[in-house]
Scaffold this active site. Sequence first.
Site: not given
Ligand code: GAR
Length: 211
Positions: A76, A120, A152-154
């Site tokens: 990673r 998110h 951030d890192a979380g």
């Molecule tokens: C979005 O809803 C975004 O918030 C989510 O993936 C989808 C991407 O949609 N991301 C996560 O869940 C990250 N934790 P898209 O590819 O059509 O923009």
Amino acid sequence: MSVADRITLRSPARLVVLVSGSGTNLQALLDATEDPAFGATVVGVGADRDGIEGLSRAARAGVPTFVEKLGDHPDRFSWDRALTKAVDAYDPDLVVLAGFMKLCGADFLARFAGRTLNTHPALSPSFPGTRGPADALEYGVKVTGCTLFLVDAGMDTGAIVAQRAVDVLDDDTTQTLHERIKTVERSMLVDAVGRMVRGGWTVDGRKVTLL
Ligand code: GAR
């Protein structure tokens, strides 16, 4: 009371967007940035995998793309270093993780913390991770939504830039709920990024204020 410094960007601001999937949030940014008055240009799109619609959307818009796959690196750390270098090559003012399903590492944060956004599909701090809509549905909440935050890192823990609420309907499936969230999420993203690039922002502890 502390007085937080105002952060402002070049105009037009240079955006690098990272994707892992369908890229509808990327598309919303590509559409918005067609108008010079928006104040930003998408200068590069990166992904952690090939063959995704997000990369095709960038190619159709004439935006250069790159792919850094975790599996092509011994660990990673080396993947994170390569990703950081690839993003840095575009000299971005803001990096937008738009459905990018990997955690950025120490190198990336050392270079881009404070100017990396992630979107998110849940109301933070509830339901972090990759299953936001499914976890909200399983928990039985009546309201969920989306959150834009400074990475951030979380895991989805950064300072919150914007949030929008979405009602959960009795007959929702994970898919119907996520699609309704994504409609609201795209408008939240475009609105907040536009305000950040045009007016700047302040960060005071966890409190982000768009100016
Ligand atoms: C979005 O809803 C975004 O918030 C989510 O993936 C989808 C991407 O949609 N991301 C996560 O869940 C990250 N934790 P898209 O590819 O059509 O923009």
